[in-house]
Design an enzyme around this catalytic site. Sequence first.
Site, PDB file in Angstrom:
ATOM      1  N   THR A   1       0.856  -1.192   0.000  1.00 57.14           N
ATOM      2  CA  THR A   1       0.000   0.000   0.000  1.00 57.14           C
ATOM      3  C   THR A   1       0.888   1.237   0.000  1.00 57.14           C
ATOM      4  O   THR A   1       1.957   1.223   0.598  1.00 57.14           O
ATOM      5  CB  THR A   1      -0.865  -0.018   1.283  1.00 57.14           C
ATOM      6  OG1 THR A   1      -1.845  -1.016   1.134  1.00 57.14           O
ATOM      7  CG2 THR A   1      -1.533   1.319   1.545  1.00 57.14           C
TER       8      THR A   1
ATOM      9  N   ARG B   1     -14.860  -6.614   0.311  1.00 59.17           N
ATOM     10  CA  ARG B   1     -14.150  -6.156   1.514  1.00 59.17           C
ATOM     11  C   ARG B   1     -13.468  -4.799   1.268  1.00 59.17           C
ATOM     12  O   ARG B   1     -12.828  -4.564   0.262  1.00 59.17           O
ATOM     13  CB  ARG B   1     -13.111  -7.207   1.903  1.00 59.17           C
ATOM     14  CG  ARG B   1     -12.250  -6.848   3.122  1.00 59.17           C
ATOM     15  CD  ARG B   1     -10.918  -6.247   2.739  1.00 59.17           C
ATOM     16  NE  ARG B   1     -10.041  -6.106   3.906  1.00 59.17           N
ATOM     17  CZ  ARG B   1      -8.907  -5.423   3.888  1.00 59.17           C
ATOM     18  NH1 ARG B   1      -8.517  -4.820   2.796  1.00 59.17           N
ATOM     19  NH2 ARG B   1      -8.159  -5.332   4.971  1.00 59.17           N
TER      20      ARG B   1
HETATM   21  N1  ASP Z   1      -4.148  -1.527   4.840  1.00 58.58           N
HETATM   22  C1  ASP Z   1      -4.414  -2.195   3.606  1.00 58.58           C
HETATM   23  C2  ASP Z   1      -5.738  -2.915   3.730  1.00 58.58           C
HETATM   24  O1  ASP Z   1      -5.988  -3.509   4.755  1.00 58.58           O
HETATM   25  C3  ASP Z   1      -3.368  -3.174   3.212  1.00 58.58           C
HETATM   26  C4  ASP Z   1      -1.938  -2.733   3.344  1.00 58.58           C
HETATM   27  O2  ASP Z   1      -1.665  -1.678   3.897  1.00 58.58           O
HETATM   28  O3  ASP Z   1      -1.046  -3.443   2.896  1.00 58.58           O
HETATM   29  O4  ASP Z   1      -6.476  -2.909   2.790  1.00 58.58           O
END
Ligand code: ASP
Length: 359
Positions: free
Chosen positions: A226, A254
């Site tokens: 991310t 989701r």
């Molecule tokens: N926070 C993001 C999510 O849960 C994933 C990530 O940060 O890697 O969608």
Amino acid sequence: MKKIIPFTLVLFLCFACKNETNFEQTVKAENISEIITEKPEFAIIIHGGAGTILKKNMTPEKEAAYKAKLEEAIRVGYEVLKNGGSSLDAVTKTINVMEDSPLFNAGKGAVFTHAETNELDASIMDGKTLNAGASAGTTTVRNPIDLARAVMDKSKHVMLSGKGAEIFAEEQGLTLVEPSYFHTNRRLESLKRVKEREAEKTGKVDTESTYLDFYDADIKNAKFGTVGCAALDKNGNLAAGTSTGGMTNKRYGRVGDAPIIGSGTYANNATCAVSSTGWGEYFIRAQVAHDISALMDYKGLSLKEASKIVLDKVAYLGGDGGIVAVDKNGNMVAEFNTAGMYRATMNDNGELTIGIYEQ
Ligand code: ASP
């Protein structure tokens, strides 16, 4: 059990106050003190995701590619800020660079859902006005952070999702792509590996009991990447933004923390700007980004103290991940409880730091 949480938070508070650590071990000592003690005209910090990022699993080529892209991205934001541009523009344009790279779990490099689609989430917040925009579950918008920005600037709403968000994106003239634009073999292989592990544990892939990806230590670590950015501009305005493909093997539409204002992203000129990355279910429950701001606002804590307390709360609940943040005085913090987090900072002197691993 319920009584333990406040008590634990008090313990965390004591611990955090005593136990300040340096942001990035690779930064030269004089750079750290400059970042912390002198109020810079502007500052920018980015992340490219947190997770089990271990040096032993990294080739020199891969490491160099990540560092080069982090540097390319942050330099774009740095130039915006140096030329007197807004923190919002710096955040948007910096994130665009990472969204267009297949290296990160955002835009082009987004992870796959269980159904082998890519569903993208993003958000942005303006610390001056407390205005915010977010989009969730889009499949055709090339740069979701641009959509989040458009939602903030051009709509009466804060968050749009799915088809409606895509119609709005088209109306706003944003670049749309075929869903296949987001398909990369690397991420498809990750999904297959996750499904194989899931099948080993449950006996079959398609079972209703399969949120294993969120509960299995190995599988959850298959995600990271991310992207996010927090910036302070020459006018003292803070902004933060986050963009993601979510978590590998996610189902049923989701939505994680990244597009949730207060969890994945928060900015307030009175305190700080924060972008999160990590196990979204926990970051939503801990209200990570807003909680950091609130601890500074209501308790007068430093950004570093507040960040440590909130991430300890995430860990206490059972989650992991990290944040990058900058406060109204230009202090920058990258805090994480995973093995690594892709990250970089630049201050108004043009000093660059890049970090990947914990040490
Ligand atoms: N926070 C993001 C999510 O849960 C994933 C990530 O940060 O890697 O969608």
